[in-house]
Motif scaffolding. Structure first.
Motif, PDB file in Angstrom:
ATOM      1  N   ASN A 212       0.845  -1.214   0.000  1.00 46.06           N
ATOM      2  CA  ASN A 212       0.000   0.000   0.000  1.00 46.06           C
ATOM      3  C   ASN A 212       0.881   1.266   0.000  1.00 46.06           C
ATOM      4  O   ASN A 212       0.663   2.208   0.762  1.00 46.06           O
ATOM      5  N   GLN A 213       1.901   1.256  -0.871  1.00 43.19           N
ATOM      6  CA  GLN A 213       2.844   2.371  -0.968  1.00 43.19           C
ATOM      7  C   GLN A 213       2.998   2.835  -2.416  1.00 43.19           C
ATOM      8  O   GLN A 213       2.391   2.290  -3.341  1.00 43.19           O
ATOM      9  N   TYR A 214       3.874   3.842  -2.568  1.00 40.51           N
ATOM     10  CA  TYR A 214       4.158   4.409  -3.894  1.00 40.51           C
ATOM     11  C   TYR A 214       5.642   4.732  -3.951  1.00 40.51           C
ATOM     12  O   TYR A 214       6.205   5.235  -2.964  1.00 40.51           O
ATOM     13  N   ALA A 215       6.285   4.442  -5.088  1.00 37.57           N
ATOM     14  CA  ALA A 215       7.698   4.793  -5.253  1.00 37.57           C
ATOM     15  C   ALA A 215       7.772   6.173  -5.898  1.00 37.57           C
ATOM     16  O   ALA A 215       7.381   6.353  -7.056  1.00 37.57           O
ATOM     17  N   LEU A 216       8.236   7.150  -5.137  1.00 36.28           N
ATOM     18  CA  LEU A 216       8.319   8.537  -5.622  1.00 36.28           C
ATOM     19  C   LEU A 216       9.740   8.819  -6.068  1.00 36.28           C
ATOM     20  O   LEU A 216      10.681   8.723  -5.269  1.00 36.28           O
ATOM     21  N   LYS A 217       9.900   9.171  -7.333  1.00 39.70           N
ATOM     22  CA  LYS A 217      11.238   9.421  -7.880  1.00 39.70           C
ATOM     23  C   LYS A 217      11.401  10.884  -8.270  1.00 39.70           C
ATOM     24  O   LYS A 217      10.587  11.439  -9.013  1.00 39.70           O
ATOM     25  N   ASP A 218      12.430  11.517  -7.743  1.00 38.92           N
ATOM     26  CA  ASP A 218      12.788  12.893  -8.110  1.00 38.92           C
ATOM     27  C   ASP A 218      13.558  12.826  -9.429  1.00 38.92           C
ATOM     28  O   ASP A 218      14.667  12.287  -9.483  1.00 38.92           O
ATOM     29  N   LEU A 219      12.971  13.355 -10.486  1.00 41.86           N
ATOM     30  CA  LEU A 219      13.573  13.239 -11.815  1.00 41.86           C
ATOM     31  C   LEU A 219      14.734  14.199 -12.028  1.00 41.86           C
ATOM     32  O   LEU A 219      15.416  14.120 -13.044  1.00 41.86           O
ATOM     33  N   VAL A 220      14.975  15.082 -11.077  1.00 38.91           N
ATOM     34  CA  VAL A 220      16.119  15.993 -11.171  1.00 38.91           C
ATOM     35  C   VAL A 220      17.334  15.373 -10.492  1.00 38.91           C
ATOM     36  O   VAL A 220      18.420  15.281 -11.076  1.00 38.91           O
ATOM     37  N   SER A 221      17.137  14.908  -9.265  1.00 36.11           N
ATOM     38  CA  SER A 221      18.265  14.331  -8.508  1.00 36.11           C
ATOM     39  C   SER A 221      18.421  12.834  -8.743  1.00 36.11           C
ATOM     40  O   SER A 221      19.496  12.267  -8.504  1.00 36.11           O
ATOM     41  N   GLY A 222      17.341  12.176  -9.186  1.00 34.51           N
ATOM     42  CA  GLY A 222      17.380  10.730  -9.378  1.00 34.51           C
ATOM     43  C   GLY A 222      17.053   9.951  -8.118  1.00 34.51           C
ATOM     44  O   GLY A 222      16.963   8.716  -8.134  1.00 34.51           O
ATOM     45  N   GLU A 223      16.848  10.637  -6.998  1.00 33.64           N
ATOM     46  CA  GLU A 223      16.546   9.982  -5.722  1.00 33.64           C
ATOM     47  C   GLU A 223      15.158   9.351  -5.763  1.00 33.64           C
ATOM     48  O   GLU A 223      14.206   9.941  -6.279  1.00 33.64           O
ATOM     49  N   GLN A 224      15.024   8.149  -5.200  1.00 34.63           N
ATOM     50  CA  GLN A 224      13.745   7.448  -5.162  1.00 34.63           C
ATOM     51  C   GLN A 224      13.495   6.901  -3.773  1.00 34.63           C
ATOM     52  O   GLN A 224      14.409   6.401  -3.108  1.00 34.63           O
ATOM     53  N   LYS A 225      12.231   7.008  -3.297  1.00 37.20           N
ATOM     54  CA  LYS A 225      11.878   6.475  -1.979  1.00 37.20           C
ATOM     55  C   LYS A 225      10.434   5.996  -1.992  1.00 37.20           C
ATOM     56  O   LYS A 225       9.609   6.498  -2.757  1.00 37.20           O
ATOM     57  N   ASN A 226      10.143   4.993  -1.141  1.00 32.18           N
ATOM     58  CA  ASN A 226       8.792   4.480  -1.008  1.00 32.18           C
ATOM     59  C   ASN A 226       8.050   5.276   0.067  1.00 32.18           C
ATOM     60  O   ASN A 226       8.587   5.506   1.163  1.00 32.18           O
ATOM     61  N   VAL A 227       6.821   5.693  -0.248  1.00 35.93           N
ATOM     62  CA  VAL A 227       6.042   6.522   0.674  1.00 35.93           C
ATOM     63  C   VAL A 227       4.595   6.050   0.712  1.00 35.93           C
ATOM     64  O   VAL A 227       4.112   5.385  -0.206  1.00 35.93           O
ATOM     65  N   SER A 228       3.907   6.396   1.794  1.00 36.38           N
ATOM     66  CA  SER A 228       2.468   6.148   1.902  1.00 36.38           C
ATOM     67  C   SER A 228       1.718   7.229   1.139  1.00 36.38           C
ATOM     68  O   SER A 228       2.322   8.210   0.674  1.00 36.38           O
ATOM     69  N   LEU A 229       0.417   7.076   1.007  1.00 34.78           N
ATOM     70  CA  LEU A 229      -0.374   8.098   0.306  1.00 34.78           C
ATOM     71  C   LEU A 229      -0.273   9.443   1.023  1.00 34.78           C
ATOM     72  O   LEU A 229      -0.114  10.482   0.382  1.00 34.78           O
ATOM     73  N   GLU A 230      -0.341   9.423   2.364  1.00 41.52           N
ATOM     74  CA  GLU A 230      -0.254  10.674   3.121  1.00 41.52           C
ATOM     75  C   GLU A 230       1.107  11.348   2.910  1.00 41.52           C
ATOM     76  O   GLU A 230       1.213  12.568   2.748  1.00 41.52           O
ATOM     77  N   GLU A 231       2.165  10.525   2.892  1.00 43.61           N
ATOM     78  CA  GLU A 231       3.501  11.077   2.672  1.00 43.61           C
ATOM     79  C   GLU A 231       3.669  11.577   1.225  1.00 43.61           C
ATOM     80  O   GLU A 231       4.362  12.567   0.989  1.00 43.61           O
ATOM     81  N   LEU A 232       3.005  10.889   0.296  1.00 41.22           N
ATOM     82  CA  LEU A 232       3.041  11.326  -1.098  1.00 41.22           C
ATOM     83  C   LEU A 232       2.419  12.711  -1.244  1.00 41.22           C
ATOM     84  O   LEU A 232       2.965  13.597  -1.933  1.00 41.22           O
ATOM     85  N   ILE A 233       1.295  12.876  -0.561  1.00 37.68           N
ATOM     86  CA  ILE A 233       0.619  14.184  -0.599  1.00 37.68           C
ATOM     87  C   ILE A 233       1.525  15.265  -0.028  1.00 37.68           C
ATOM     88  O   ILE A 233       1.694  16.340  -0.621  1.00 37.68           O
ATOM     89  N   GLN A 234       2.152  15.004   1.110  1.00 35.23           N
ATOM     90  CA  GLN A 234       3.025  15.984   1.746  1.00 35.23           C
ATOM     91  C   GLN A 234       4.241  16.321   0.875  1.00 35.23           C
ATOM     92  O   GLN A 234       4.636  17.473   0.755  1.00 35.23           O
ATOM     93  N   ASN A 235       4.828  15.281   0.266  1.00 33.87           N
ATOM     94  CA  ASN A 235       6.002  15.495  -0.579  1.00 33.87           C
ATOM     95  C   ASN A 235       5.686  16.323  -1.818  1.00 33.87           C
ATOM     96  O   ASN A 235       6.480  17.167  -2.224  1.00 33.87           O
ATOM     97  N   LEU A 236       4.531  16.075  -2.438  1.00 37.43           N
ATOM     98  CA  LEU A 236       4.184  16.768  -3.670  1.00 37.43           C
ATOM     99  C   LEU A 236       3.589  18.158  -3.429  1.00 37.43           C
ATOM    100  O   LEU A 236       3.527  18.962  -4.344  1.00 37.43           O
ATOM    101  N   LYS A 237       3.165  18.408  -2.177  1.00 38.90           N
ATOM    102  CA  LYS A 237       2.672  19.761  -1.860  1.00 38.90           C
ATOM    103  C   LYS A 237       3.823  20.753  -1.892  1.00 38.90           C
ATOM    104  O   LYS A 237       3.625  21.924  -2.124  1.00 38.90           O
TER     105      LYS A 237
END
Length: 456
Positions: free
Chosen positions: A431-456
């Motif tokens: 029940n996670q999502y792999a969020l990848k920063d396309l500028v730095s190349g960094e990738q991390k697994n996050v929950s939906l709530e964390e995804l919302i916070q990161n993309l805000k």
């Protein structure tokens, strides 16, 4: 082979980036219009020809786009007109409508037509396209937007003071420094024409004088002579070509020049009131200047007239203009209805801001993240998150097709999307999502709530 499509000269297509920048300017203008108490209206893109013709002077009439009558428009035309090629008379026979040349005359028509439903003084703003059959050149188009604010039903000069402040407020919010708001008064021009003995040539005199910055002193004098203004009269007007000093000093010079003209002195008094109050109230980053050669070519101005010049570092014509018109609605049968208004030249303002690199980066921001499509189950899982993110005001999207991952990442790169969200079987199980920063190349697994916070 099919012919490559094209668009008419003087018109343009706008890319998503350009539209975003234009909407940024429009939103700032609109918000300030409303802040100053102006209400929005809209009028048709075309009017009956008689509504427009004869309202802009001879030069303006030539630039109005006429619309051919539908059907067999030549069927009812007098054969004599066709044989003699009398274009002016022929035009009225085959064209009953025309594209609007500006927003002010249609507004006057609107006021007269709806006068029983309007609460006066009536403050309106209008942001719509207009059309002119002009010769296209830098900053001059055949189709362009005008952003107008007008108030009718009041003769108070406080309206002029507020309009100068409105100009200043908009340009200040756009980050434009050193914009010059030029002001003059038609009564002053009438007074000058009276003093030099050329009252009967007022329109010719003002139209020529208005071209000083374009054709120079010699060009203006030549045009005046061609229009029948005497050399003696032109000699009397010579001081206007080098009219310098502070606003107070210019007003003093005008008071001496126009002492024998009652009409001219009325104009001086009006200019004094407007300038004194604007200066005492203060401006942000704009400059107020009294320009006695400013005439503007439109015949309906009767009092104060405005023209806005961009910062001197930019080579561009006026980016705004307007003025007082005491009898505009009178041409449609409604007497004693004074009005005053200004217009912002959206296209030229855009070009100035672009040249000065003043657009904020956020104006053209695309989607914040692209969800990579791995198949129907993954897409459905992603769409549930996308719906939640959009509910939080975050711009995200799903790549619509299940194609090679490399192509999807390439799409994000070309669009300038900064993040990608990868959803596979493992992410779905946890029940996670792999969020990848396309500028730095960094990738991390996050929950939906964390995804919302990161993309805000």
């Amino acid at each position: 082979m099919a012919q490559k499509p094209s668009i008419p000269k003087g018109t343009r297509d706008f890319s998503p980036t350009e539209v975003a920048k234009r909407q940024y300017i429009i939103q700032i203008i609109k918000s300030n219009f409303e802040k100053f108490g102006y209400q929005p209206i809209e009028t048709p893109s075309f009017e009956n020809s008689e509504t427009l013709m004869g309202k802009y002077g001879e030069e303006g009439d030539r630039l109005i786009f006429k619309i051919l009558n539908s059907g067999d428009y030549l069927g009812k035309v007098d054969a004599t007109l066709l044989e003699n090629r009398e274009s002016n008379k022929l035009t009225s026979s085959i064209s009953e409508k025309a594209l609007r040349y500006d927003l002010t005359v249609p507004f006057a028509r609107y006021v007269v037509q709806h006068q029983n439903d309007i609460e006066f003084p009536f403050k309106r703003y209008q942001i719509q396209p207009v059309w002119r059959a002009d010769r296209p050149q830098k900053g001059r188009f055949r189709e362009f937007y005008q952003c107008d604010a007008d108030v009718v039903g009041s003769t108070s000069l406080w309206q002029e003071v507020e309009l100068v402040q409105l100009y200043d407020a908009v340009f200040n919010e756009l980050g434009l420094e050193g914009v010059t708001i030029k002001i003059n008064n038609r009564k002053i021009l009438s007074g000058i024409a009276e003093v030099i003995g050329a009252s009967d040539k007022l329109i010719d005199f003002t139209v020529a004088l208005d071209k000083l910055d374009k054709i120079g002193e010699d060009g203006v004098k030549t045009e005046m002579i061609e229009k029948g203004i005497s050399a003696e009269a032109i000699a009397k007007v010579q001081p206007l070509f080098t009219f310098t000093g502070t606003i107070s000093e210019k007003i003093e010079k005008l008071s001496q020049l126009l002492a024998s003209s009652e009409e001219g002195m009325k104009g001086v008094a009006e200019i004094l009131f407007i300038c004194d109050n604007v200066i005492n109230l203060g401006l942000n980053k704009s400059i107020l200047d009294l320009d006695v050669t400013l005439a503007r070519g439109l015949n309906y101005y009767t009092g104060a007239i405005f023209e806005v010049a961009p910062p001197k570092s930019v080579s561009m014509g006026s980016i705004g203009g307007g003025g007082r018109y005491d009898d505009l609605t009178g041409i449609f049968g409604l007497k004693n209805m004074s009005g005053v208004g200004i217009s912002f030249g959206l296209d030229r303002i855009y070009m100035v801001i672009e040249e000065l690199e003043l657009f904020p980066e956020t104006v053209t921001s695309t989607s914040k993240a692209l969800f990579i499509n791995y198949g129907e189950k993954e897409a459905f899982y992603s769409m549930k998150a996308i719906k939640e993110l959009r509910n939080h005001g975050i711009k995200v999207e799903l790549y619509p097709d299940n194609v090679k991952v490399g192509k999807q990442f390439q799409h994000a790169d070309k669009r300038g999307i900064p993040f990608a969200v990868v959803v596979g079987g493992e992410e779905m199980e946890k029940n996670q999502y792999a969020l990848k920063d396309l500028v730095s190349g960094e990738q991390k697994n996050v929950s939906l709530e964390e995804l919302i916070q990161n993309l805000k």
